[in-house]
Design an enzyme around this catalytic site. Structure first.
Site, PDB file in Angstrom:
ATOM      1  N   CYS A 161       3.051   1.411   1.251  1.00  0.00           N
ATOM      2  CA  CYS A 161       2.437   0.400   0.387  1.00  0.00           C
ATOM      3  C   CYS A 161       3.434  -0.623  -0.126  1.00  0.00           C
ATOM      4  O   CYS A 161       3.052  -1.744  -0.469  1.00  0.00           O
ATOM      5  CB  CYS A 161       1.716   1.066  -0.788  1.00  0.00           C
ATOM      6  SG  CYS A 161       2.789   2.074  -1.835  1.00  0.00           S
TER       7      CYS A 161
ATOM      8  N   GLY B 161      -4.227   3.991  -2.927  1.00  0.00           N
ATOM      9  CA  GLY B 161      -4.872   3.574  -1.689  1.00  0.00           C
ATOM     10  C   GLY B 161      -5.050   2.068  -1.632  1.00  0.00           C
ATOM     11  O   GLY B 161      -4.297   1.314  -2.253  1.00  0.00           O
TER      12      GLY B 161
ATOM     13  N   GLU C 169      -2.961   2.676  -7.945  1.00  0.00           N
ATOM     14  CA  GLU C 169      -1.742   2.322  -7.225  1.00  0.00           C
ATOM     15  C   GLU C 169      -2.164   1.781  -5.864  1.00  0.00           C
ATOM     16  O   GLU C 169      -2.528   2.546  -4.966  1.00  0.00           O
ATOM     17  CB  GLU C 169      -0.830   3.551  -7.083  1.00  0.00           C
ATOM     18  CG  GLU C 169      -0.420   4.176  -8.410  1.00  0.00           C
ATOM     19  CD  GLU C 169       0.389   3.229  -9.278  1.00  0.00           C
ATOM     20  OE1 GLU C 169       1.013   2.289  -8.736  1.00  0.00           O
ATOM     21  OE2 GLU C 169       0.401   3.417 -10.504  1.00  0.00           O
TER      22      GLU C 169
END
Length: 479
Positions: free
Chosen positions: A256, A200, A222
């Protein structure tokens, strides 16, 4: 006990604690399971995923309009690849790894044993709600852990299929799902897990790490950050533009490791912008509102934030050269922005949406300075055919991943480690590194026969010192 397939698994704090204790009582039984047993369950999961592929695709379409093809490419295929890779190597990974030693260890057997950590909490995000739940969960299980998964509350349909699939393979004392909002996450984070795996944002990652510190739990974070795409002057702009457009706008930029901004030399900026716009139109036919290949922003709140970033940049003199509109069905146009500086909010935080700033600079040195003035990115994308340019950027920057002449693809390789650097993440997973990350790596020394090491116990006489001095001089090491 079985998961309640298809039902919402909302629990109060007492129920969450009870579930945790059930798994805690079972942790050593799961640890003792054989490679064959774990592989059997992984293969069963693979079969179910393939059997229910259309249900998974329908769930992601319902949650935020994701294309079935994109779901296959970015959600299902990585999980299948991970299962295949793990099943192929797990037996070897689980064996103790032998370690050789020097003269002092003659007569011993030394090894590193990979054992489960125990109870693992996986907190997964909404942007890839199937892949980023299953991948770390199955990795944790393959290492012999019990697992509680807390998926995002923003993807309820995907959560249903996760519960259904997991419930057909695991009992809740092995793997369980806890749904809910912030209160559920807080209740879970108050428990003494042995390891917490979180995917997140960086701000939430800091909260997770603070909570984990109270129990000295291991963490894998992560996170994200501003991942640059760098186009060196030797590289074909047509190829770079096409690959950047795909990497940026897949999942509507909610990735991401998406290229967060582009660095290009000033003399090539306008040609690059033209080619990027051409590729956007080629991919999506400018029918963004109704195009089923282009997904929604996850919630109106997230979409509003993107509009606020655009408004801030426009108020500071930025130029919107393409896009900028938000549609009523929560789809946001791909948006290309020029004339930015680093006081704009869009250059101070991860964008996480289909907004692409173009930053024109004079040299590679300027590009490196821009990258290093920010926090370490999760990924870096360099477009060059020059060995010297590649070595220059590798030697002078730091990032979690580094891809040359491609975007996103490194994340899909089951054997390539994945993770961040600094504020973009802590820890690594994928392949053996993921197995090791979620294992307790225990050093083991076994004395096989007596070599009279007791001779060197106290009292330390001059004779003993002379022997040790001789060994050091003769062998240059003892250990």
């Amino acid at each position: 006990m079985k998961l309640n397939g298809g039902e919402k698994n909302n629990m109060n704090p007492d129920q969450i604690n009870q579930l945790f204790q059930v798994q805690r009582n079972n942790r050593y039984q799961v640890r003792r399971s054989s490679a064959a047993h774990r592989i059997e369950k992984l293969k069963k999961m693979k079969g179910l995923i393939l059997k229910k592929k259309s249900k998974i695709e329908a769930a992601l379409t319902a949650d935020f309009g994701k294309s079935p093809v994109e779901t296959e490419l970015t959600e299902i295929m990585p999980v299948i690849s991970m299962i295949n890779y793990t099943c192929k190597h797990l037996k070897k990974w689980m064996k103790p790894h032998k370690v050789s030693g020097g003269p002092l260890f003659f007569g011993t057997k030394c090894m590193v044993s990979y054992e489960s950590k125990g109870n693992v909490l996986v907190i997964s995000p909404w942007n890839y709600p199937f892949q980023l739940a299953m991948y770390p969960l199955l990795t944790a299980y393959s290492a012999g852990n019990t697992v509680i998964l807390k998926p995002s509350e923003f993807t309820p349909e995907t959560n249903k299929i996760l519960i259904e699939l997991l419930g057909e393979v695991f009992t809740t004392d092995e793997v369980a799902v806890v749904e809910g909002e912030v209160e559920a996450s807080q209740a879970l984070l108050d428990l003494a897990f042995d390891h917490i795996f979180f995917t997140g944002s960086t701000p939430v990652g800091k909260i997770v790490m603070e909570k984990a510190s109270k129990h000295l739990a291991g963490v894998s974070l992560e996170l994200g950050g501003k991942s640059p795409a760098i186009i060196a002057k030797d590289f074909d702009l047509k190829v770079a533009a096409q690959r950047i457009v795909w990497g940026k706008f897949v999942n509507s930029g909610q990735t991401c490791v998406a290229p967060d901004y582009v660095l290009v030399e000033k003399s090539r900026e306008e040609e690059l912008v033209k080619l990027i716009v051409e590729n956007i139109k080629l991919f999506y036919n400018e029918q963004f509102e109704m195009n089923q290949d282009y997904c929604q922003i996850i919630t109106p709140r997230h979409a509003k934030r993107l509009q606020e970033l655009i408004a801030d940049s426009k108020s500071r003199g930025a130029k919107i050269v393409f896009g900028g509109h938000l549609f009523g069905n929560n789809k946001h146009e791909p948006t290309i922005i020029q004339n930015l500086d680093f006081n704009h909010k869009i250059m101070q935080e991860e964008i996480f949406g289909p907004l692409l700033p173009i930053i024109a600079v004079d040299s590679n040195k300027d590009m490196v300075k821009i990258i290093n003035d920010m926090d370490n990115p999760l990924a870096m994308y360099l477009f060059t055919n020059s060995k010297e340019v590649l070595e220059y950027f590798q030697a002078n920057t730091t990032s979690g991943g580094f891809s040359v002449n491609e975007t996103l693809l490194h994340v899909g390789h089951s054997g390539l480690i994945f993770g961040g650097a600094g504020k973009s993440g802590i820890g690594r997973y994928h392949g053996f590194e993921g197995f090791a990350e979620l294992s307790n790596q225990r050093s083991v020394l076994i004395r096989k026969f007596d070599t009279k090491m007791s001779y060197f116990y106290p009292p330390y006489t001059d004779k003993k010192k002379k022997i040790i001095d001789f060994l050091i001089e003769k062998f240059h090491y003892l250990f």
